[in-house]
Design a protein around this motif. Sequence first.
Motif, PDB file in Angstrom:
ATOM      1  N   ASP A 158       5.060  -0.760 -12.087  1.00  0.00           N
ATOM      2  CA  ASP A 158       4.035   0.514 -12.373  1.00  0.00           C
ATOM      3  C   ASP A 158       3.920   0.573 -13.866  1.00  0.00           C
ATOM      4  O   ASP A 158       2.823   0.854 -14.487  1.00  0.00           O
ATOM      5  CB  ASP A 158       5.016   1.717 -11.902  1.00  0.00           C
ATOM      6  CG  ASP A 158       3.927   2.841 -11.711  1.00  0.00           C
ATOM      7  OD1 ASP A 158       2.858   2.557 -11.174  1.00  0.00           O
ATOM      8  OD2 ASP A 158       4.255   3.889 -12.171  1.00  0.00           O
ATOM      9  N   LEU A 235       8.032  -2.699   1.481  1.00  0.00           N
ATOM     10  CA  LEU A 235       7.260  -1.788   0.675  1.00  0.00           C
ATOM     11  C   LEU A 235       6.247  -2.327  -0.148  1.00  0.00           C
ATOM     12  O   LEU A 235       5.100  -1.806  -0.227  1.00  0.00           O
ATOM     13  CB  LEU A 235       8.318  -0.938  -0.493  1.00  0.00           C
ATOM     14  CG  LEU A 235       8.581   0.312   0.135  1.00  0.00           C
ATOM     15  CD1 LEU A 235       9.744   0.808  -0.614  1.00  0.00           C
ATOM     16  CD2 LEU A 235       7.515   1.293   0.036  1.00  0.00           C
ATOM     17  N   GLN A 236       6.576  -3.404  -0.918  1.00  0.00           N
ATOM     18  CA  GLN A 236       5.726  -4.204  -1.512  1.00  0.00           C
ATOM     19  C   GLN A 236       4.584  -4.856  -0.905  1.00  0.00           C
ATOM     20  O   GLN A 236       3.436  -4.805  -1.119  1.00  0.00           O
ATOM     21  CB  GLN A 236       6.593  -5.298  -2.668  1.00  0.00           C
ATOM     22  CG  GLN A 236       5.798  -6.111  -3.556  1.00  0.00           C
ATOM     23  CD  GLN A 236       4.879  -5.248  -4.628  1.00  0.00           C
ATOM     24  OE1 GLN A 236       5.384  -4.362  -5.090  1.00  0.00           O
ATOM     25  NE2 GLN A 236       3.519  -5.700  -5.024  1.00  0.00           N
ATOM     26  N   GLY A 238       3.237  -3.894   1.671  1.00  0.00           N
ATOM     27  CA  GLY A 238       2.446  -2.870   2.085  1.00  0.00           C
ATOM     28  C   GLY A 238       1.504  -2.164   1.159  1.00  0.00           C
ATOM     29  O   GLY A 238       0.431  -1.854   1.487  1.00  0.00           O
ATOM     30  N   ALA A 239       2.132  -1.958   0.059  1.00  0.00           N
ATOM     31  CA  ALA A 239       1.494  -1.276  -1.017  1.00  0.00           C
ATOM     32  C   ALA A 239       0.856  -2.153  -2.233  1.00  0.00           C
ATOM     33  O   ALA A 239       0.258  -1.968  -2.818  1.00  0.00           O
ATOM     34  CB  ALA A 239       2.368   0.037  -1.460  1.00  0.00           C
TER      35      ALA A 239
END
Length: 532
Positions: A158, A235-236, A238-239
């Motif tokens: 991020d 998570l990675q 998916g996003a």
Amino acid sequence: MSEKNQEIKEEIRKRRTFAIISHPDAGKTTLTEKFLLYGGAINQAGSVKGKATARHAVSDWMEIEKERGISVTSSVLQFEYGGFCINILDTPGHQDFSEDTYRTLMAADSAVMVIDASKGVEAQTRKLFKVCTMRHIPIFTFINKMDREAMDTFELLDDIEQELGIATCPVNWPIGSGKEFKGVYDRQKNQVELFSDTQKGTRQGSVRILDRKDLEKEEWISGEQKDRLFEELELQDGAGAVFDQELVEKGKLSPVFFGSALTNFGVETFLKYFLEMTTSPLPRRSDQGEIDPMEEEAFSAFVFKIQANMNKAHRDRIAFMRICSGRFEAGMDVWHIQGNKKVRLSQPQQMMASERKMVEKAYGGDIIGVFDPGIFSIGDTLTTAKEQFVYEGIPTFAPEHFARVRQVDTMKRKQFLKGVNQIAQEGAIQIFQEYHTGMEEIIVGVVGILQFDVLKYRLEKEYNVEIRMDSLPYEYIRWIRHCPVDLDKLSGTSDMKKVKDLRGRPLLLFVNSWSIRMTLERNEGLELTEFG
């Protein structure tokens, strides 16, 4: 196609030319050394600080760099690996030398950005990375020092996206950090690379590769670590951004890798992927359109860096050039466009930091240094093409710090002027004079304050001249593009100073930004510019 042209194309296809950028202390020089280790160019890598091993890093050569453990100049290193011929341009990590970094990036086809896993993107380095994005070249990220406690992986990604405005795509994913760092998960191959520690500075560490199903049974990684890994990967998936080679090539998506240069985790994996994802030397812009190394058979190159006194014994001056097309042969005659004359490129060499080897041949994508008798400037084009062209120039950054400089011993005037002029020609400093006087007093302008230290140091060590420096309050500089009146009659503000550069062109220095606006208002038709 003739055999010679076929050979040139084959050689150019093998070339990969990239720059390594990072903030100070992120481990850039250590990573460079590990690459050289894999290429068989050196037998033992030295860490910059020289604590664990008593050697200084091979790629740092200036005394001041060894003393402070920082890279001040850009060095150029070449090695072969896996059928490729790789040219690495190591840049200064400190933001005070971002100009040198910019010039070096002009000579590279892609950039590798090294980030410290415990610090993320540091504020002082935004400027460096902006320089990278200005060129729209592919940027690869190596997140280093995973063998120490690191920030959360998502936070790191991020951070890069927020700070640098570029999307990220992790090619592998770390399992733990610090003492708990067990290895990385390769998202493309669905495999795990498990590492166990190596002796510092040696090549072999033990690496085991497991498939995902074998990982379930692996006892060396705790159940908690496995659960966390699968959760994060989900998570990675998916996003996160999906890998897209086209976006990578446009400099809009950065593939991210994790590892530790010091203990050699993940360096070779990174190198292999990097070579797959990058291309051979690209076409370059000129005033006659793009010059494609696969089409243009004639030799052509541009000078991106000049360095004096790389060898104390010889008082020499080397012009570094990036070959853009064709084949270079030692002693060949080429046309120097800016000088409008034929020159012989003598004593061609490639560097291994302060050790040099003479070069007989070099090809598009390679970087060579040639002896410069004082005729080359940064940005010059050299070619053997019948139809001449000029490669796109390299802009000069406006200095932000100014000081009045004079030599302590008046008998050493000649050495002082020679030294200051040579260092200015390298592009590290800019020199100005009082508008109505000669060179009695010199005003030096630099982009970063650390460059004053380097100037003082080099004048003492290389030219045996001691100097006094008085800092000046000016922060803004403007070149005069058009002046409607005689410069003596120009109506300025009380904090404005008139100076001239080495070519005699007039410039204005200001303490405050509002003074620029007022000077423009008071002199109708006056045009000022920020770039030289």
